[in-house]
Enzyme design. Structure first.
Site, mmCIF file in Angstrom:
data_model
loop_
_atom_site.group_PDB
_atom_site.id
_atom_site.type_symbol
_atom_site.label_atom_id
_atom_site.label_comp_id
_atom_site.label_asym_id
_atom_site.label_seq_id
_atom_site.Cartn_x
_atom_site.Cartn_y
_atom_site.Cartn_z
ATOM 1 N N THR A 212 0.846 -1.198 0.000
ATOM 2 C CA THR A 212 0.000 0.000 0.000
ATOM 3 C C THR A 212 0.886 1.254 0.000
ATOM 4 O O THR A 212 2.022 1.197 0.460
ATOM 5 C CB THR A 212 -0.837 -0.014 1.301
ATOM 6 O OG1 THR A 212 -1.755 -1.088 1.201
ATOM 7 C CG2 THR A 212 -1.578 1.277 1.548
ATOM 8 N N ASP A 243 -8.545 -1.225 5.731
ATOM 9 C CA ASP A 243 -8.445 -0.046 6.601
ATOM 10 C C ASP A 243 -8.139 1.245 5.840
ATOM 11 O O ASP A 243 -8.423 2.339 6.336
ATOM 12 C CB ASP A 243 -7.339 -0.252 7.654
ATOM 13 C CG ASP A 243 -5.991 -0.478 6.993
ATOM 14 O OD1 ASP A 243 -5.933 -1.240 6.005
ATOM 15 O OD2 ASP A 243 -4.996 0.118 7.445
ATOM 16 N N THR A 263 -0.256 0.965 6.962
ATOM 17 C CA THR A 263 -0.175 -0.132 6.001
ATOM 18 C C THR A 263 0.004 -1.438 6.747
ATOM 19 O O THR A 263 0.747 -1.499 7.724
ATOM 20 C CB THR A 263 0.980 0.058 4.996
ATOM 21 O OG1 THR A 263 1.052 -1.128 4.184
ATOM 22 C CG2 THR A 263 2.326 0.293 5.672
ATOM 23 N N GLY A 264 -0.693 -2.452 6.299
ATOM 24 C CA GLY A 264 -0.588 -3.741 6.969
ATOM 25 C C GLY A 264 -1.891 -4.502 6.858
ATOM 26 O O GLY A 264 -2.713 -4.216 5.977
ATOM 27 N N GLY A 266 -5.230 -5.067 7.184
ATOM 28 C CA GLY A 266 -6.279 -4.074 7.400
ATOM 29 C C GLY A 266 -7.293 -4.398 8.478
ATOM 30 O O GLY A 266 -7.733 -3.516 9.214
HETATM 31 N N1 ASP Z 1 -3.877 -2.190 4.707
HETATM 32 C C1 ASP Z 1 -4.194 -2.700 3.396
HETATM 33 C C2 ASP Z 1 -5.472 -3.458 3.468
HETATM 34 O O1 ASP Z 1 -5.688 -4.205 4.401
HETATM 35 C C3 ASP Z 1 -3.128 -3.579 2.845
HETATM 36 C C4 ASP Z 1 -1.742 -3.014 2.907
HETATM 37 O O2 ASP Z 1 -1.460 -2.100 3.643
HETATM 38 O O3 ASP Z 1 -0.913 -3.499 2.158
HETATM 39 O O4 ASP Z 1 -6.252 -3.354 2.562
#
Ligand code: ASP
Length: 346
Positions: A212, A243, A263-264, A266
């Protein structure tokens, strides 16, 4: 009279303490500042080629320099965040815009949000399939509609009416992302009992290199803006929304405290309300940005089982990166022009 002066002096120093936090991290260090991320996850040096690493660093540099130039020339944090994110959305390297991951049904569905720390106005879009730069659609939801969040076909329709570039969904196809989806689907087909399947699913999410993108900037006028844009998670189904478009989870900005982009994984960021929680700890508990970010990522999120990280800037221009994964693509620049670009944990 003497007693009165003492009372006044004590009261004055109490309020001065409240107004100007004494902590080292909260001293004014930068007139303006900008941070970006290109996702957090299992990013290990042993899995990287020098060419790949150079390509990521070059794109991060292009993006942060674009935002920096805007701020240096007196532009707003809103412009800086939008432009810096465009560069990453237009690159196939990141999981946003052009490089968005595939859903279970082999489509690309994007989420984005932006928040203005001065007014606490915000805009978000979720599940769009044909808007080239989702962050701009989010910004227009904020500035040109009475709403905060639009989803699906309606969000695309709005973006089109606003004159944004609409592309054929095939624009978002990249071989690399399509192969990632196939790999996960192949694994899913193997004979596993329910528990094995669940643990495989969890491991697979933990292992994915998220990608992300996000940006937080403080401009010369003291205004903080945060923005986040993503394709979500590979193999997502049933119009899953993460998220990134949720104000308070993936994005938050408040001139009184800080701006945050997450980021992570979600689902965990939504449950922990990561971005707003960091601001709230500064607001209600008087924590520094670094302390608040550590508390939310290393304690609260980690205890829940969530993985990922955040970038943030406070009202004094302090910049923070905090993550509990092996790496996070990230860069920062302060008003003196000092630039840092990093990928792994250091
Ligand atoms: N946070 C993003 C999601 O869950 C994914 C990401 O950050 O890579 O959609």
């Amino acid at each position: 009279m003497k007693r009165f002066s003492i009372v006044v002096a004590v009261l004055f120093s109490f309020y001065a303490c409240k107004e100007t936090p004494q902590k080292e991290e909260q001293k004014q260090v930068n007139e303006f500042a900008i941070v970006i991320h290109g996702g957090a996850g299992t990013i290990l040096k042993k899995n990287m080629t020098p060419e790949k690493e150079a390509a990521y660093k070059a794109k991060l540099e292009e993006s942060i320099k674009k935002g920096y130039e805007i701020l240096q020339n007196g532009g707003t944090s809103m412009q800086a965040v939008e432009e810096a994110i465009h560069i990453m959305e237009d690159s196939p390297l990141f999981n946003a815009g052009k490089g968005a991951v595939f859903t279970h049904d082999e489509a690309n569905e994007m989420d984005a949000s932006i928040m203005d720390g001065k007014t606490l106005n915000a805009g978000a879009i979720a599940g769009v399939k044909d808007v080239r730069n989702p962050i701009s659609a989010a910004k227009l939801v904020m500035t040109n509609s009475p709403h905060v969040m639009l989803a699906g076909a309606g969000a695309s329709q709005f973006a089109k009416e606003q004159g944004l570039e609409i592309v054929d969904p095939s624009y978002f196809y990249t071989k690399r992302r399509f192969k990632s989806l196939q790999r996960i689907k192949d694994k899913e087909k193997t004979e596993l009992d329910h528990d094995e399947k669940q643990s495989f699913y969890d491991e697979d999410i933990k292992d994915s290199k998220f990608g992300t993108v996000g940006c937080v900037a403080l401009d010369k006028y003291g205004n903080i803006v945060a923005g986040t844009s993503t394709g979500g998670m590979t193999n997502k189904r049933w119009n899953r929304i993460g998220d990134a478009p949720i104000i308070g989870a993936g994005t938050y900005a408040n001139n009184a405290t800080c701006g945050v982009s997450s980021t992570g994984w979600g689902e965990y960021f939504i449950r922990a309300m990561v971005a707003h929680d960091i601001s709230a700890l500064m607001d209600y508990k008087g924590m520094s940005l670094k302390e608040a970010a550590q508390e939310v990522i290393q304690n609260k999120l980690t205890k829940l089982g969530g993985t990922g990280g955040i970038i943030a800037v406070d009202r004094n221009g302090n910049m923070v990166f905090e993550f509990n994964t092996a790496g996070m693509y990230r860069a920062s620049m302060n008003s003196k022009g000092d630039m840092e670009i990093k990928i792994y944990k250091e």
